[in-house]
Design a protein around this motif. Structure first.
Motif, PDB file in Angstrom:
ATOM      1  N   ILE A  72       0.821  -1.204   0.000  1.00  0.00           N
ATOM      2  CA  ILE A  72       0.000   0.000   0.000  1.00  0.00           C
ATOM      3  C   ILE A  72       0.859   1.259   0.000  1.00  0.00           C
ATOM      4  N   ASP A  73       1.718   1.407   1.002  1.00  0.00           N
ATOM      5  CA  ASP A  73       2.500   2.640   1.140  1.00  0.00           C
ATOM      6  C   ASP A  73       3.472   2.807  -0.026  1.00  0.00           C
ATOM      7  N   ASP A  74       3.407   3.951  -0.667  1.00  0.00           N
ATOM      8  CA  ASP A  74       4.253   4.291  -1.824  1.00  0.00           C
ATOM      9  C   ASP A  74       4.023   3.352  -2.997  1.00  0.00           C
ATOM     10  N   ASN A  75       2.904   2.660  -3.029  1.00  0.00           N
ATOM     11  CA  ASN A  75       2.643   1.708  -4.091  1.00  0.00           C
ATOM     12  C   ASN A  75       1.188   1.818  -4.535  1.00  0.00           C
ATOM     13  N   LEU A  76       0.292   1.138  -3.850  1.00  0.00           N
ATOM     14  CA  LEU A  76      -1.126   1.240  -4.190  1.00  0.00           C
ATOM     15  C   LEU A  76      -1.645   2.656  -3.973  1.00  0.00           C
ATOM     16  N   ASP A  77      -1.079   3.368  -2.994  1.00  0.00           N
ATOM     17  CA  ASP A  77      -1.552   4.727  -2.719  1.00  0.00           C
ATOM     18  C   ASP A  77      -0.978   5.768  -3.668  1.00  0.00           C
ATOM     19  N   THR A  78      -0.155   5.316  -4.652  1.00  0.00           N
ATOM     20  CA  THR A  78       0.407   6.311  -5.568  1.00  0.00           C
ATOM     21  C   THR A  78       0.666   5.806  -6.982  1.00  0.00           C
ATOM     22  N   LEU A 100      -0.650  -7.401 -10.854  1.00  0.00           N
ATOM     23  CA  LEU A 100      -0.168  -8.736 -10.504  1.00  0.00           C
ATOM     24  C   LEU A 100       0.574  -9.387 -11.672  1.00  0.00           C
ATOM     25  N   LEU A 101       0.052  -9.229 -12.886  1.00  0.00           N
ATOM     26  CA  LEU A 101       0.750  -9.772 -14.053  1.00  0.00           C
ATOM     27  C   LEU A 101       2.078  -9.061 -14.262  1.00  0.00           C
ATOM     28  N   HIS A 102       2.085  -7.746 -14.059  1.00  0.00           N
ATOM     29  CA  HIS A 102       3.318  -6.972 -14.193  1.00  0.00           C
ATOM     30  C   HIS A 102       4.348  -7.442 -13.165  1.00  0.00           C
ATOM     31  N   GLU A 103       3.909  -7.670 -11.939  1.00  0.00           N
ATOM     32  CA  GLU A 103       4.844  -8.144 -10.913  1.00  0.00           C
ATOM     33  C   GLU A 103       5.416  -9.504 -11.288  1.00  0.00           C
ATOM     34  N   LEU A 104       4.573 -10.396 -11.776  1.00  0.00           N
ATOM     35  CA  LEU A 104       5.049 -11.714 -12.198  1.00  0.00           C
ATOM     36  C   LEU A 104       6.084 -11.588 -13.306  1.00  0.00           C
ATOM     37  N   LEU A 105       5.821 -10.745 -14.283  1.00  0.00           N
ATOM     38  CA  LEU A 105       6.752 -10.573 -15.402  1.00  0.00           C
ATOM     39  C   LEU A 105       8.068  -9.954 -14.937  1.00  0.00           C
ATOM     40  N   VAL A 106       7.996  -8.976 -14.033  1.00  0.00           N
ATOM     41  CA  VAL A 106       9.216  -8.346 -13.514  1.00  0.00           C
ATOM     42  C   VAL A 106      10.077  -9.381 -12.804  1.00  0.00           C
ATOM     43  N   ARG A 107       9.449 -10.197 -11.974  1.00  0.00           N
ATOM     44  CA  ARG A 107      10.218 -11.168 -11.205  1.00  0.00           C
ATOM     45  C   ARG A 107      10.739 -12.300 -12.104  1.00  0.00           C
ATOM     46  N   THR A 113       8.035  -3.518  -7.454  1.00  0.00           N
ATOM     47  CA  THR A 113       7.959  -3.897  -8.866  1.00  0.00           C
ATOM     48  C   THR A 113       7.170  -2.893  -9.698  1.00  0.00           C
ATOM     49  N   ALA A 114       6.461  -1.964  -9.053  1.00  0.00           N
ATOM     50  CA  ALA A 114       5.783  -0.926  -9.836  1.00  0.00           C
ATOM     51  C   ALA A 114       6.785  -0.086 -10.609  1.00  0.00           C
TER      52      ALA A 114
END
Length: 549
Positions: free
Chosen positions: A14-20, A76-83, A122-123
């Motif tokens: 959430i912090d610095d991620n979902l909130d921005t 979630l797909l972006h995170e999977l691809l990054v990792r 990963t954002a």
């Protein structure tokens, strides 16, 4: 698999991620302006018309995925691809250069997995986890003519990473290494030089909005020119040393916060295993060089607020840049220490145990992983809502419907601001907000917004410094709530006295304040309560206040 959950009931940072990080590309796509880089283009949903070129490039993969999918599956797909990119890139680098040779494929695979699960944001794309691709490409170019894939790796890294977070530092460090290489061998390795040039050119094209607004046509003066790091951080030698120790021993949470125990333990064991010999001396020299660089970087980052406090008085432009972000390069260097140490250890279980330790540390320090495991076990903390509970689409859809039923107005016809929760929640639900969490926006707007909260800032020196010396969170503040931007429905919070300038809010186009805390005396703030709503599964109870006529 721990991320899989029905109807958005999964946890993401959430912090610095979902909130921005999700709200700006969502707003860009909703207005069809992701690739609109004209200087006059503004994003109406953010900050009363935020210049489009203050936001991330439309060419980045996360934006493209959000054009095809809803924000959560896209993330979630972006995170999977990054990792996955981090996993494959580290494995190829290890197999070719780090730990080559027969019998080490399993060790390389385990170490690549430990790299891929690091708790990095990963954002930001492959800004951290994709760095092995850059090293691999430049080493390939240094060794031979290079394949077309090597050039493609460099272009891909520029496309999928952040120029301001890592790109500038990757380019600077690569240039320094190539200069050292030329001095050492008495000749210039032109292919990797051209590779660095291609990386720089690719960044210029991908980050065109930023480059254009800064170098070609300055569209606005950024609020960042008023950054004052010396006011934001405690001063003194003690504070600087404490910060340096944290950077050295743990790192920084955006880039990857994890104890550096495995690399240090591996280094100690490698030195202890090797008897006095030229090989041990070579290992000691290499470890000393690597650890010295890490110490220097840690000291620079730890003392950065004091250093920049002096430097920005001489060069005011330094206020707008955060040079301490060089720490985004340190996770790879720490893995370099680990790899170097593993090369000098005997084959067998010990190297695998050390890599296993690093893997467990990475997973244990990754809050998305640990909190999703706790969610599956039914033990998710009440203070850490799932995506569905945090965004609460049913709740905010009902609020929109109620406003439209009462006034006939759709969200584009009025502006809101939020108290006690991140404006990104309202943005993701289709509202047009005056407030936002942005790392780059016009200084003029910051000065227009400040009167709304000036009286509350006057009550709290900490909040006043937080806004005036930084201000990325251009929020409605309450001295009673402090920096609590996650005021959940239970227990309910009441703000007894809120000194809000409703007239200034109205002049900016504001009509409704959406508050996660109840105002005891809204009339004293120039507001009147319209309704209070919650919804099943929502993290919030929202009080809707309207500016009084």
């Amino acid at each position: 698999m721990v991320y899989v959950a029905p109807r958005g009931a999964t946890y993401i940072l959430i912090d610095d991620n979902l909130d921005t990080e999700l709200a700006p590309p969502f707003a860009l796509l909703q207005e069809g302006k992701a690739l609109d880089y004209r200087s006059a283009t503004v994003v109406e949903r953010l900050m009363n018309g935020l210049p489009r070129n203050a936001l991330r490039p439309g060419l980045q993969p996360l934006v493209g995925l959000m054009a095809l999918l809803d924000p959560l599956p896209a993330y979630l797909l972006h995170e999977l691809l990054v990792r996955l990119a981090g996993l494959v890139g580290m494995y190829l680098l290890l197999r070719r250069y780090g730990l080559p040779g027969a019998g080490r494929a399993t060790l390389c695979a385990a170490l690549a997995l430990a790299w891929a699960v690091l708790p990095t944001y990963t954002a930001y794309g492959v800004s951290v986890l994709g760095q092995p691709w850059v090293v691999l490409a430049l080493l390939n170019l240094r060794r031979g003519r290079g394949h077309w894939s090597d050039w493609l790796m460099l272009v891909g890294f520029a496309l999928w990473s952040s120029l301001v977070l890592t790109g500038l530092f990757v380019l600077a460090v690569a240039a320094l290494v190539l200069i050292w290489d030329a001095v050492r061998y008495g000749q210039v390795a032109w292919r990797p030089v051209l590779g660095v040039g291609l990386l720089a050119l690719s960044y210029l094209l991908v980050e065109y909005p930023l480059v254009y607004s800064l170098l070609i046509e300055r569209q606005f003066v950024s609020h960042r020119v008023e950054f004052d790091y010396a006011r934001l951080a405690p001063g003194g030698v003690g504070a600087g040393l404490s910060g340096a120790a944290r950077y050295f021993g743990l790192g920084q949470y955006h880039a990857g916060l994890f104890p550096r125990a495995a690399p240090l333990l591996a280094a100690g064991l490698a030195l202890a295993y090797r008897p006095a010999s030229p090989a041990r001396q070579q290992l000691a020299q290499r470890l000393m060089l690597s650890l010295s660089i890490l110490v220097v970087v840690a000291l620079f980052c730890g003392f950065y607020p004091q250093l920049i406090g002096v430097a920005q008085r001489v060069v005011p432009l330094l206020r707008a840049f955060n040079l301490s972000r060089i720490h985004f390069l340190t996770p790879l260097l720490w893995f370099g220490v680990l790899v170097l140490s593993l090369r000098y250890l005997p084959p067998g279980r010990l190297p695998l145990v050390l890599v296993g330790l690093q893997l467990l540390i990475g997973l244990g320090m990754n809050p998305e992983w640990t909190l999703n495991v706790r969610r599956l076990l039914g033990r998710l903390p009440a203070t850490e809502p799932t995506y569905a509970a945090y965004v609460a689409p049913a709740l905010f859809a009902r609020i929109q419907q109620d406003i439209q039923a009462r006034t006939g107005q759709r969200p584009a016809q009025y502006r809101v601001a939020c108290l006690g929760f991140a404006p990104a929640v309202a943005t993701l639900n289709g509202f047009y907000t005056l407030d936002a969490y942005q790392n780059n926006y016009p200084l003029r707007y910051k000065r227009q917004f400040r009167p709304l909260i000036a009286a509350e800032l006057a009550k709290s020196p900490a909040l006043q410094t937080y806004f005036d010396a930084w201000g990325n969170r251009c929020y409605l503040f309450s001295a009673e709530l402090g920096k609590n931007f996650r005021v959940g429905a239970f227990p309910a919070r009441v703000v007894n006295e809120w000194a809000f300038d409703a007239r200034a809010f109205h002049r900016l186009g504001g009509r409704y304040v959406l508050s996660a805390a109840k105002l005891r005396h809204p009339a004293r703030s120039g507001l009147q309560l319209l309704e209070s709503r919650t919804a099943p599964g929502a993290y919030w109870r929202i009080w809707v206040y309207q500016v009084r006529n």
